[in-house]
Design a protein around this motif. Structure first.
Motif, PDB file in Angstrom:
ATOM      1  N   TYR A 128       0.212  -8.817   2.841  1.00 12.39           N
ATOM      2  CA  TYR A 128      -0.662  -7.400   3.005  1.00 12.39           C
ATOM      3  C   TYR A 128      -1.028  -6.765   2.523  1.00 12.39           C
ATOM      4  CZ  TYR A 128       1.747  -7.886   8.189  1.00 12.39           C
ATOM      5  OH  TYR A 128       1.618  -7.845   9.612  1.00 12.39           O
ATOM      6  N   GLU A 129      -0.361  -6.714   1.226  1.00 14.40           N
ATOM      7  CA  GLU A 129      -1.034  -5.717   0.454  1.00 14.40           C
ATOM      8  C   GLU A 129      -2.404  -6.750   0.035  1.00 14.40           C
ATOM      9  OE1 GLU A 129       1.241  -6.007  -3.195  1.00 14.40           O
ATOM     10  OE2 GLU A 129       2.546  -4.741  -2.324  1.00 14.40           O
ATOM     11  N   LYS A 130      -2.473  -7.927  -0.515  1.00 14.26           N
ATOM     12  CA  LYS A 130      -4.057  -8.872  -0.279  1.00 14.26           C
ATOM     13  C   LYS A 130      -4.365  -8.528   0.799  1.00 14.26           C
ATOM     14  CE  LYS A 130      -5.617 -13.725  -0.814  1.00 14.26           C
ATOM     15  NZ  LYS A 130      -5.505 -14.304  -1.542  1.00 14.26           N
ATOM     16  N   LEU A 131      -4.850  -8.061   2.028  1.00 12.28           N
ATOM     17  CA  LEU A 131      -5.030  -7.932   3.266  1.00 12.28           C
ATOM     18  C   LEU A 131      -5.392  -6.416   3.309  1.00 12.28           C
ATOM     19  CD1 LEU A 131      -3.018  -9.804   6.147  1.00 12.28           C
ATOM     20  CD2 LEU A 131      -5.098 -10.531   5.964  1.00 12.28           C
ATOM     21  N   GLN A 132      -4.517  -5.455   3.065  1.00 14.78           N
ATOM     22  CA  GLN A 132      -5.160  -4.061   2.442  1.00 14.78           C
ATOM     23  C   GLN A 132      -6.630  -4.265   1.201  1.00 14.78           C
ATOM     24  OE1 GLN A 132      -1.155  -2.748   2.049  1.00 14.78           O
ATOM     25  NE2 GLN A 132      -1.887  -0.448   2.455  1.00 14.78           N
ATOM     26  N   GLY A 133      -5.900  -4.756   0.082  1.00 13.99           N
ATOM     27  CA  GLY A 133      -7.224  -4.997  -0.382  1.00 13.99           C
ATOM     28  C   GLY A 133      -8.876  -4.906  -0.177  1.00 13.99           C
ATOM     29  N   LEU A 134      -8.741  -6.736   0.671  1.00 19.46           N
ATOM     30  CA  LEU A 134      -9.336  -6.956   1.837  1.00 19.46           C
ATOM     31  C   LEU A 134     -10.246  -5.559   2.646  1.00 19.46           C
ATOM     32  CD1 LEU A 134      -8.708 -10.259   1.321  1.00 19.46           C
ATOM     33  CD2 LEU A 134     -10.524  -9.327  -0.235  1.00 19.46           C
ATOM     34  N   HIS A 135      -9.209  -4.946   2.911  1.00 24.39           N
ATOM     35  CA  HIS A 135     -10.086  -3.915   3.967  1.00 24.39           C
ATOM     36  C   HIS A 135      -9.700  -3.984   5.477  1.00 24.39           C
ATOM     37  CE1 HIS A 135     -10.661  -1.041   0.222  1.00 24.39           C
ATOM     38  NE2 HIS A 135     -12.339  -2.222   0.421  1.00 24.39           N
ATOM     39  N   ILE A 136      -8.999  -5.021   5.652  1.00 23.76           N
ATOM     40  CA  ILE A 136      -8.506  -5.776   6.721  1.00 23.76           C
ATOM     41  C   ILE A 136      -7.567  -5.416   7.597  1.00 23.76           C
ATOM     42  CG2 ILE A 136      -7.533  -7.824   7.923  1.00 23.76           C
ATOM     43  CD1 ILE A 136      -9.180  -9.086   5.812  1.00 23.76           C
ATOM     44  N   VAL A 137      -5.983  -4.903   6.879  1.00 22.23           N
ATOM     45  CA  VAL A 137      -4.973  -3.880   7.281  1.00 22.23           C
ATOM     46  C   VAL A 137      -5.216  -2.309   6.509  1.00 22.23           C
ATOM     47  CG1 VAL A 137      -4.369  -5.869   7.885  1.00 22.23           C
ATOM     48  CG2 VAL A 137      -3.524  -5.288   6.445  1.00 22.23           C
ATOM     49  N   TYR A 138      -4.664  -1.790   6.720  1.00 26.41           N
ATOM     50  CA  TYR A 138      -3.953  -0.352   6.168  1.00 26.41           C
ATOM     51  C   TYR A 138      -2.393   0.010   6.981  1.00 26.41           C
ATOM     52  CZ  TYR A 138      -4.836   2.018  10.927  1.00 26.41           C
ATOM     53  OH  TYR A 138      -5.096   2.321  12.273  1.00 26.41           O
ATOM     54  N   SER A 139      -1.509   0.622   5.988  1.00 26.55           N
ATOM     55  CA  SER A 139      -0.500   0.699   6.698  1.00 26.55           C
ATOM     56  C   SER A 139      -0.036   1.944   6.562  1.00 26.55           C
ATOM     57  CB  SER A 139       0.564   0.170   4.861  1.00 26.55           C
ATOM     58  OG  SER A 139       0.442   1.083   3.988  1.00 26.55           O
ATOM     59  N   ILE A 140       0.852   2.454   8.182  1.00 26.95           N
ATOM     60  CA  ILE A 140       1.353   3.751   7.820  1.00 26.95           C
ATOM     61  C   ILE A 140       2.820   3.777   7.531  1.00 26.95           C
ATOM     62  CG2 ILE A 140       2.024   5.204   9.600  1.00 26.95           C
ATOM     63  CD1 ILE A 140      -0.582   4.442  11.432  1.00 26.95           C
ATOM     64  N   PRO A 141       3.187   4.705   6.293  1.00 26.51           N
ATOM     65  CA  PRO A 141       4.287   4.481   5.677  1.00 26.51           C
ATOM     66  C   PRO A 141       5.171   4.871   7.068  1.00 26.51           C
ATOM     67  CG  PRO A 141       3.036   6.447   4.398  1.00 26.51           C
ATOM     68  CD  PRO A 141       2.186   5.741   5.932  1.00 26.51           C
ATOM     69  N   GLN A 142       6.704   3.840   7.002  1.00 21.07           N
ATOM     70  CA  GLN A 142       7.805   4.199   8.167  1.00 21.07           C
ATOM     71  C   GLN A 142       7.463   3.267   9.397  1.00 21.07           C
ATOM     72  OE1 GLN A 142       9.226   8.347   8.236  1.00 21.07           O
ATOM     73  NE2 GLN A 142       9.861   7.875   5.855  1.00 21.07           N
ATOM     74  N   SER A 143       6.297   3.139   9.839  1.00 19.40           N
ATOM     75  CA  SER A 143       5.575   2.333  10.925  1.00 19.40           C
ATOM     76  C   SER A 143       5.489   1.178  11.333  1.00 19.40           C
ATOM     77  CB  SER A 143       4.530   3.760  11.493  1.00 19.40           C
ATOM     78  OG  SER A 143       3.738   3.155  12.557  1.00 19.40           O
ATOM     79  N   GLY A 144       4.411   0.663   9.789  1.00 18.70           N
ATOM     80  CA  GLY A 144       3.878  -0.309  10.141  1.00 18.70           C
ATOM     81  C   GLY A 144       2.329  -1.028   9.427  1.00 18.70           C
ATOM     82  N   TYR A 145       2.317  -1.740   9.941  1.00 22.91           N
ATOM     83  CA  TYR A 145       0.801  -1.984   9.903  1.00 22.91           C
ATOM     84  C   TYR A 145      -0.075  -2.427  10.442  1.00 22.91           C
ATOM     85  CZ  TYR A 145       2.522  -3.474   4.658  1.00 22.91           C
ATOM     86  OH  TYR A 145       3.548  -3.174   3.377  1.00 22.91           O
ATOM     87  N   TYR A 146      -0.901  -1.963  10.192  1.00 20.98           N
ATOM     88  CA  TYR A 146      -2.565  -2.019  11.422  1.00 20.98           C
ATOM     89  C   TYR A 146      -4.017  -2.170  11.139  1.00 20.98           C
ATOM     90  CZ  TYR A 146       1.305   1.019  13.750  1.00 20.98           C
ATOM     91  OH  TYR A 146       2.421   1.408  13.785  1.00 20.98           O
TER      92      TYR A 146
END
Length: 443
Positions: free
Chosen positions: A47-65
């Motif tokens: 998920y960190e790799k996907l975040q780095g590619l700006h494909i997903v983002y995270s919301i603390p205590q909720s999940g990835y979107y």
């Protein structure tokens, strides 16, 4: 193919098929861990790799979107790349794991939560840290360890309390951590400076300061200094200790980024001290959770009672819940695993910074970029209008700042630009540093 790459490919495939839509939560860490028969840490890495590619983002205590590309393109125009901040990147911090530790800490220490505890710190945490500090080559007894509300509180106490040598001045490197300078200013502690240059510290000058400067303690950041990112060699550390013993000076060693050390044979100054005059200060903010406000101080016996008295009447005791959760986090092996992950991230970021600067082949500029850490520097060999540089960068949505707050009044140098990768992701570093270097060429 590595498992985290398989997870990345799977998520990208589901997005392409339309199975995952903007605004919908992606599969949880647990679901993917079970699906791919791997550890949760592997999923987090994916998920960190996907975040780095700006494909997903995270919301603390909720999940990835899934990122809404349309909104992201609109936001790009307002995105700021911050090379001025020393705060760690929020997107890589370990919220989920730590939440489990908090829940356990409430169950285990619920009785203690309703009462005052020892100002020295939670006994269980001190015991756990004693064993864990051996990995840092800090060998001490449980009775030597004191828990404070962040390293800032430890510095406040140490700068203001009397030392057995009866001296009054605090000696600081120039430049140094702004928080230490502010602490000294607020407590009204007399302070003197000594330059720490890119080629090290002048030991003749240090000896004069120790001999004639009425120095009670020398506040130093031996590894990955803030703000220059410099580190002393083991021989330099031993030389400082030798002079401290000769002139009856105490050492306050701030090892805030020791967790990022890559070399197996580089140790804290405390390791080489045979005279019992080094205070070791260890923060858990930079690679863990800054808001936790927990640090540990390892004290020589002769300083314990005075430090405890100052600590007792400063806050009575450090938050028990935070201490208990940290104790569980370390004891369960989570801290060690997280440390390896964070170390890898910052090593990668610093290598990208170094690579991009080398590509530019700037003249009249020396780059001082360590192998890891938060900070690197550009040293200007010819005068440059730094105000123009800062304003121009700001117009390009890049934050940099001069280091005036990290200096005592008579030491400030405008010839150095600090670059912090603490809160910058890899892609931001590539884009941002290229813009900075182009502006420097113009200037």
């Amino acid at each position: 193919m590595r498992k985290y790459d398989k997870i990345v490919d799977y998520i990208n495939s589901e997005i392409s098929k339309g199975s995952i839509k903007c605004g919908e939560r992606l599969p949880t860490i647990r679901e993917l861990s079970e699906k791919f028969e791997c550890s949760k840490q592997t999923v987090v890495h994916a998920y960190e790799k996907l975040q780095g590619l700006h494909i997903v983002y995270s919301i603390p205590q909720s999940g990835y979107y899934l990122v809404d590309k349309k909104k992201m393109n609109e936001a790009k125009h307002n995105k700021v790349i911050d090379f001025s901040s020393g705060a760690p990147d929020e997107s890589i911090l370990c919220y989920e794991d730590f939440q489990h530790c908090l829940n356990q800490a409430i169950d285990i220490y619920k009785v203690t939560l309703f009462n005052y505890s020892s100002p020295k710190g939670l006994k269980e945490l001190c015991y756990t840290l004693k064993k864990y500090f051996e990995e840092y080559q800090v060998f001490c007894g449980e009775e030597d360890i004191f828990i404070t509300s962040g390293s800032q509180q430890a510095i406040n106490i140490l700068c203001s309390m009397p030392f057995p040598n009866g001296k009054s001045n605090v000696l600081v490197e120039q430049p140094t951590y702004m928080g230490a300078l502010k602490s000294i200013e607020i407590t009204g502690t007399p302070v003197i400076g000594i330059e720490r240059k890119f080629n090290g510290i002048n030991f003749d000058e240090l000896e004069r300061r120790f001999a004639f400067g009425n120095v009670k303690c020398f506040y130093t950041i031996p590894r990955f200094s803030n703000p220059l990112g410099l580190s002393y060699s083991n021989e330099e550390k031993k030389h400082i200790l030798k002079l401290a013993q000769k002139y009856d000076v105490y050492i306050v060693e701030d090892d805030y980024l020791g967790d990022l050390e890559l070399k197996n044979n580089e140790y804290p100054m405390y390791y080489s001290d045979v005279s019992g005059r080094t205070v070791y200060v260890k923060s858990f903010s930079k690679i863990f959770l800054p808001g936790l406000r927990i640090a540990a101080v390892v004290l020589p016996k002769v300083l314990r009672n005075t430090f405890l008295e100052y600590k007792r009447w400063m806050d009575l005791n450090t938050a028990v819940l935070s201490q208990g959760a940290l104790e569980i986090y370390i004891k369960n092996g989570m801290f060690k695993a997280n440390k390896k992950r964070i170390r890898r991230i910052y090593e990668e970021r610093m290598q990208i910074l170094k690579s991009e600067i080398l590509k530019s082949k700037l003249t009249n500029v020396n780059a001082h970029i360590p192998d890891t850490g938060f900070y690197g520097c550009l040293e200007f060999l010819k005068p440059i209008n730094t105000m123009y540089l800062m304003n121009k960068c700001n117009k390009n949505d890049i934050h940099i700042k001069n280091m005036e707050e990290e200096y005592l009044k008579d030491y400030f140098s405008n010839e150095i630009l600090r670059i912090s990768v603490a809160s910058c992701r890899s892609e931001d570093i590539k884009v941002g540093i290229k813009k900075i270097l182009d502006i420097i060429k113009e200037a």
